[in-house]
Design an enzyme around this catalytic site. Structure first.
Site, mmCIF file in Angstrom:
data_model
loop_
_atom_site.group_PDB
_atom_site.id
_atom_site.type_symbol
_atom_site.label_atom_id
_atom_site.label_comp_id
_atom_site.label_asym_id
_atom_site.label_seq_id
_atom_site.Cartn_x
_atom_site.Cartn_y
_atom_site.Cartn_z
ATOM 1 N N GLU A 77 0.862 -1.180 0.000
ATOM 2 C CA GLU A 77 0.000 0.000 0.000
ATOM 3 C C GLU A 77 0.901 1.232 0.000
ATOM 4 O O GLU A 77 1.700 1.403 0.910
ATOM 5 C CB GLU A 77 -0.887 0.021 1.246
ATOM 6 C CG GLU A 77 -1.681 -1.262 1.480
ATOM 7 C CD GLU A 77 -2.200 -1.347 2.901
ATOM 8 O OE1 GLU A 77 -2.520 -0.290 3.501
ATOM 9 O OE2 GLU A 77 -2.262 -2.470 3.441
ATOM 10 N N ARG A 118 -6.601 -1.478 -5.305
ATOM 11 C CA ARG A 118 -7.502 -0.499 -4.710
ATOM 12 C C ARG A 118 -6.882 0.884 -4.842
ATOM 13 O O ARG A 118 -5.725 1.100 -4.470
ATOM 14 C CB ARG A 118 -7.747 -0.827 -3.231
ATOM 15 C CG ARG A 118 -8.751 0.101 -2.539
ATOM 16 C CD ARG A 118 -8.865 -0.230 -1.064
ATOM 17 N NE ARG A 118 -9.683 0.746 -0.357
ATOM 18 C CZ ARG A 118 -9.568 1.018 0.947
ATOM 19 N NH1 ARG A 118 -8.668 0.371 1.677
ATOM 20 N NH2 ARG A 118 -10.330 1.927 1.510
ATOM 21 N N TRP A 177 -11.550 -7.045 -0.828
ATOM 22 C CA TRP A 177 -10.465 -8.017 -0.960
ATOM 23 C C TRP A 177 -10.970 -9.457 -0.970
ATOM 24 O O TRP A 177 -10.351 -10.334 -1.570
ATOM 25 C CB TRP A 177 -9.441 -7.830 0.160
ATOM 26 C CG TRP A 177 -8.754 -6.509 0.102
ATOM 27 C CD1 TRP A 177 -8.888 -5.472 0.979
ATOM 28 C CD2 TRP A 177 -7.843 -6.051 -0.905
ATOM 29 N NE1 TRP A 177 -8.125 -4.404 0.583
ATOM 30 C CE2 TRP A 177 -7.465 -4.732 -0.570
ATOM 31 C CE3 TRP A 177 -7.311 -6.633 -2.057
ATOM 32 C CZ2 TRP A 177 -6.575 -3.992 -1.337
ATOM 33 C CZ3 TRP A 177 -6.424 -5.890 -2.834
ATOM 34 C CH2 TRP A 177 -6.070 -4.588 -2.477
ATOM 35 N N GLU A 231 -3.768 6.969 -2.512
ATOM 36 C CA GLU A 231 -3.154 5.705 -2.108
ATOM 37 C C GLU A 231 -3.536 4.605 -3.090
ATOM 38 O O GLU A 231 -4.669 4.563 -3.579
ATOM 39 C CB GLU A 231 -3.588 5.317 -0.692
ATOM 40 C CG GLU A 231 -2.962 4.015 -0.204
ATOM 41 C CD GLU A 231 -3.068 3.811 1.293
ATOM 42 O OE1 GLU A 231 -2.717 2.714 1.758
ATOM 43 O OE2 GLU A 231 -3.495 4.754 2.007
ATOM 44 N N THR A 248 -1.825 -2.602 -4.049
ATOM 45 C CA THR A 248 -1.752 -3.563 -5.143
ATOM 46 C C THR A 248 -2.654 -4.758 -4.888
ATOM 47 O O THR A 248 -2.967 -5.086 -3.738
ATOM 48 C CB THR A 248 -0.320 -4.089 -5.330
ATOM 49 O OG1 THR A 248 0.054 -4.871 -4.180
ATOM 50 C CG2 THR A 248 0.673 -2.964 -5.533
ATOM 51 N N TYR A 287 -7.624 4.896 -3.896
ATOM 52 C CA TYR A 287 -8.524 5.688 -3.060
ATOM 53 C C TYR A 287 -7.820 6.903 -2.485
ATOM 54 O O TYR A 287 -6.584 7.031 -2.548
ATOM 55 C CB TYR A 287 -9.107 4.844 -1.932
ATOM 56 C CG TYR A 287 -8.101 4.165 -1.017
ATOM 57 C CD1 TYR A 287 -7.915 4.596 0.295
ATOM 58 C CD2 TYR A 287 -7.361 3.065 -1.452
ATOM 59 C CE1 TYR A 287 -7.013 3.962 1.134
ATOM 60 C CE2 TYR A 287 -6.466 2.427 -0.614
ATOM 61 C CZ TYR A 287 -6.292 2.879 0.674
ATOM 62 O OH TYR A 287 -5.394 2.252 1.507
ATOM 63 N N ASP A 338 -6.956 8.729 0.785
ATOM 64 C CA ASP A 338 -6.829 8.416 2.211
ATOM 65 C C ASP A 338 -6.915 9.694 3.040
ATOM 66 O O ASP A 338 -6.908 10.812 2.514
ATOM 67 C CB ASP A 338 -5.497 7.696 2.456
ATOM 68 C CG ASP A 338 -5.516 6.856 3.720
ATOM 69 O OD1 ASP A 338 -6.566 6.812 4.395
ATOM 70 O OD2 ASP A 338 -4.487 6.250 4.045
#
Length: 436
Positions: free
Chosen positions: A4, A42, A400, A52, A55, A44, A46
């Protein structure tokens, strides 16, 4: 494995307003600043106006570095669109995205690593064995930082205050114990590491993840590693960051001391032996080779053998070229520009083009990773559904583990599953429903 990465953002407007322009295309299309993309990662916004990218699940180092770089590419494309939108609104200005970990006033943002381990591993016990490796890992994987005229190995070392805890923002720990396995909780545990720097260098990134994966494998296998349990692990992390010789002494809980370099030497030496026992992997062969060369360079202080492969060494060499003819403000600007992800502007990318920083990926591989999920993990299934939903204009919700379509929910508890009849049937139904 998964990573991340939080990015710093700045522009003509405030970070909040710049981020709104950055995420405008996502809001217009998905009514959200938090989405899963076609490649199953993902993307997004943050807390703190930090873009952010997390993977998708990867099971090889090559796969992971390509998808980590795909995150840079996706955000850079959004930044280009944001600059056009700012121009259209008669505001103008550039949008800068930095893959670093601290801004000019000391705010920190992270690069979090996730490793899948067995549920039978007790995280706190594992962490105590792993902490000596983690606090000294900055010797081989730090991104480097020029602060108040002093060069530090790591950007995160000064931001971490605990060894193992459930915190993430206050009193940040090295290892986060929050139990979110994102899979079958009877089989798996997710080890969440938040001490590492974001890396511009692909080779350093692979070394960081690969060396940690090897250390975890050895600990899980009960490999006979030296007892380096420290009296107070967190007390040493900032000192190590300020010592490029690796000679910082660490107090052992059992008495005596060991140097930071000796800890890394021991783990690296055992990893070399471990390679003969584990499944062959050319990526891991490269990891151990680079690990050994980096430790040799630190011991001899001759960095010529790794000065295109280790982030902090590459950056320090760049800064030294300007020392004496640039003031502190200019050097700080160079330090920051090293982390600019724009390929025609960021200094790391300039070094790559000049052969002064090594790459492991190609532009074609990254472009493919932007639109294709990792094919050997559960991410492949998520990616198939996301691409089908996009193709057929269907409203599908994923996370996820779960895929939701209408009243139907599919749970994907096995991170290694790449085939699932339920997913096949769902995609067929998405196509059929388009004609209704």
């Amino acid at each position: 494995m998964g990573v991340e990465t939080e990015y710093g953002i700045t522009g003509k407007l405030s970070p909040d307003d710049t981020a709104r322009y950055l995420f405008r295309p996502l809001v217009e299309r998905y009514s959200s600043t938090n989405i899963f993309t076609r490649n199953a990662s993902r993307l997004y916004l943050d807390v703190g106006a930090h873009p952010e990218v997390a993977t998708g699940e990867c099971d090889t180092l090559g796969q992971l570095v390509r998808h980590e770089r795909a995150g840079d590419h996706m955000l850079n494309e959004l930044a280009i669109k944001a600059e056009q939108a700012l121009s259209d609104d008669n505001i103008g200005g550039n949008v800068y995205l930095f893959k670093n970990n601290v801004d000019s006033v000391g705010n920190s943002y992270g690069c979090h690593e996730n490793y899948l381990i067995g549920r039978d591993m007790v995280l706190k016990a594992l962490g105590k064995q792993l902490l000596p490796f983690m606090i000294t890992r900055q010797l081989i994987a730090g991104a480097g930082l020029l602060r108040d005229g002093e060069f530090l190995l790591s950007q995160r070392a000064d931001q971490v205050w605990e060894g193992i805890s459930s915190a993430t923002t206050r009193a940040r720990p090295i290892i986060n114990t929050r139990d979110e396995p994102h899979g079958d909780s009877t089989r798996f545990r997710r080890m969440h590491v938040i001490v590492g720097d974001s890396n511009m260098s692909e080779t350093t990134f692979v070394l960081k993840i690969g060396a940690t994966q090897l250390a975890l494998e050895m600990l899980e296998a009960g490999y006979d590693l030296p007892d380096f349990e420290l009296d107070n692990a967190i007390a040493h992390i900032r000192d190590i960051s300020r010592d490029q010789t690796g000679s910082t002494e660490l107090k052992l809980k059992s008495g005596g001391v060991v140097t930071a370099l000796e800890v890394q030497r021991a783990f690296c030496s055992h990893a070399r032996t471990w390679l003969d026992e584990r499944e062959p992997d050319p990526d891991m062969d490269y990891v151990v080779d680079l690990w050994e060369r980096t430790l040799d360079a630190i011991e001899t202080q001759d960095f010529s053998q790794v000065d295109t492969e280790i982030d902090w060494v590459i950056k320090k060499k760049l800064l030294e070229r300007y020392a004496g003819r640039a003031d502190d403000a200019k050097l700080a600007q160079i330090d920051l520009a090293y982390h600019d992800i724009r390929e025609d502007r960021g200094l790391f990318h300039v070094l790559c083009k000049r052969g002064l920083a090594r790459r492991l990926t190609t532009d074609e591989e990254i472009a493919q990773a932007v639109k294709t999920a990792p094919e050997t993990t559960r991410a492949h299934l998520r990616g198939r559904v996301l691409n089908a939903a996009d193709k057929y204009g269907a409203e599908v919700t994923v996370d996820w583990v779960n895929i939701k379509y209408g009243q139907e929910r599919i749970e994907l508890q096995d991170p290694f599953a790449t085939v699932d009849e339920r997913v096949d049937e769902l995609i067929t139904r998405l196509e059929a429903d388009r004609g209704e």
